[in-house]
Scaffold this motif. Structure first.
Motif, short mmCIF file in Angstrom:
data_model
loop_
_atom_site.label_atom_id
_atom_site.label_comp_id
_atom_site.label_asym_id
_atom_site.label_seq_id
_atom_site.Cartn_x
_atom_site.Cartn_y
_atom_site.Cartn_z
N VAL A 136 59.88 32.36 90.64
CA VAL A 136 59.14 32.06 91.86
C VAL A 136 58.05 31.05 91.54
CG1 VAL A 136 57.66 33.03 93.67
CG2 VAL A 136 59.61 34.35 92.78
N GLY A 137 58.04 29.95 92.29
CA GLY A 137 57.09 28.88 92.02
C GLY A 137 55.67 29.24 92.39
N LEU A 138 54.74 28.95 91.46
CA LEU A 138 53.32 29.18 91.69
C LEU A 138 52.56 27.89 91.92
CD1 LEU A 138 52.61 31.87 88.95
CD2 LEU A 138 53.00 32.25 91.39
N ARG A 139 52.83 26.90 91.08
CA ARG A 139 52.14 25.61 91.16
C ARG A 139 53.13 24.49 90.90
NH1 ARG A 139 49.20 28.82 92.84
NH2 ARG A 139 46.99 29.20 92.40
N ASN A 140 52.88 23.33 91.50
CA ASN A 140 53.74 22.16 91.31
C ASN A 140 52.87 20.93 91.51
OD1 ASN A 140 56.37 21.17 90.74
ND2 ASN A 140 56.70 20.69 92.90
N ARG A 141 52.26 20.44 90.44
CA ARG A 141 51.23 19.41 90.53
C ARG A 141 51.67 18.11 89.86
NH1 ARG A 141 46.32 22.59 91.05
NH2 ARG A 141 46.87 24.08 92.70
N ARG A 142 51.32 17.01 90.51
CA ARG A 142 51.70 15.69 90.01
C ARG A 142 50.52 15.02 89.30
NH1 ARG A 142 54.06 10.52 93.54
NH2 ARG A 142 53.90 9.01 91.85
N TYR A 143 50.80 14.39 88.16
CA TYR A 143 49.82 13.63 87.40
C TYR A 143 50.46 12.30 87.03
CZ TYR A 143 48.17 18.40 87.11
OH TYR A 143 47.78 19.68 87.44
N GLY A 144 50.29 11.29 87.88
CA GLY A 144 50.96 10.02 87.64
C GLY A 144 52.47 10.18 87.77
N ARG A 145 53.20 9.81 86.72
CA ARG A 145 54.67 9.94 86.71
C ARG A 145 55.11 11.36 86.38
NH1 ARG A 145 58.31 7.43 82.80
NH2 ARG A 145 59.85 8.47 84.09
N THR A 146 54.18 12.18 85.96
CA THR A 146 54.51 13.51 85.46
C THR A 146 54.23 14.59 86.50
OG1 THR A 146 54.01 12.87 83.18
CG2 THR A 146 53.92 15.21 83.68
N VAL A 147 55.14 15.55 86.61
CA VAL A 147 54.92 16.72 87.46
C VAL A 147 55.01 17.97 86.58
CG1 VAL A 147 55.60 17.95 89.55
CG2 VAL A 147 56.08 15.51 89.35
N VAL A 148 54.12 18.91 86.79
CA VAL A 148 54.15 20.18 86.08
C VAL A 148 54.35 21.31 87.09
CG1 VAL A 148 52.89 21.81 84.63
CG2 VAL A 148 52.68 19.36 84.20
N ALA A 149 55.43 22.04 86.92
CA ALA A 149 55.72 23.20 87.77
C ALA A 149 55.50 24.47 86.96
CB ALA A 149 57.16 23.15 88.28
N ILE A 150 54.87 25.45 87.58
CA ILE A 150 54.68 26.75 86.95
C ILE A 150 55.38 27.80 87.80
CG2 ILE A 150 53.04 28.51 86.20
CD1 ILE A 150 50.98 26.33 85.79
#
Length: 213
Positions: free
Chosen positions: A171-185
């Protein structure tokens, strides 16, 4: 270098093989998101996949995780991880597995590993993995326990990861973009004990069609 915790500011050796390490500002953002969950604790075990120099797993140790397992296919990376951890005095709190990540996820006992882990970090070289297969292997792996947090770095060109994976197991908690990079938790089989409410709106948008696992 390590961006926070007990080893903040310490420089790490980087192997000469091709890799794509997580940028320091992205690491800082990731661990800021993880902090409220309580996973950065002495009793927690972290699994760092596609470890490279080991910087993400070392960051977890620096910020309070009790034990880290590093997995990388490269012998040079495995040796560098051991050297970096020993230089920081962390040699007793780690395991380093020189093996293919997909093999480790599918059959951990063959590689001397046993779950469950509390935190799994996934920072692959974008061009060398098929994310649908990788996330499918993570969803099915016995290494993930209830409430295990899975942090995945992926390129923005893929679009957004979906809010759930594995038929609702992750189940997704966070999905944040940093430039070209995305981090999903994601959280695996959430029990409701974690103090982190899902931000499902962060997963809304142009989803990755082949990740509807």
């Amino acid at each position: 270098q390590v961006s926070g915790g007990a080893h903040r500011g310490r420089r790490l050796v980087t192997p000469s093989v091709y890799m794509r390490p997580m940028m320091s500002r992205v690491r800082e953002a990731l661990f800021s998101m993880l902090y409220p969950t309580g996973v950065l604790r002495e009793s927690a075990r972290a699994l760092d996949l596609f470890s490279g120099s080991g910087v993400v797993g070392i960051e977890a140790l620096s910020r309070g995780v009790g034990h880290a397992t590093f997995v990388d296919f490269s012998a040079e990376c495995a040796g560098t991880i051991r050297s970096n951890c020993e230089a920081l005095g962390e040699g007793e709190r780690i395991d380093v597995v020189e093996a293919d990540v997909m093999s480790v996820l599918a059959d951990p006992s063959r590689h001397g590993l046993q779950g469950p882990y509390d935190l799994v970090t996934v920072t692959p070289p974008y061009e060398e993995v098929v994310y649908a297969e990788l996330m499918g292997a993570i969803c099915a792996s016995p290494l993930l326990g209830e409430d295990c947090l899975v942090a995945v770095e992926y390129p923005v060109e893929l679009g957004l990861f979906p809010p759930t994976l594995g038929g609702g197991r992750l189940v997704g908690l966070r999905n944040r973009r940093y430039g070209r990079t995305v981090v999903a938790i994601y959280v695996n089989r959430p029990s409701g004990k974690l103090d982190l409410a899902p931000f499902s709106e962060e997963f809304v948008g142009r989803s990755v069609a082949d990740l509807k696992l």
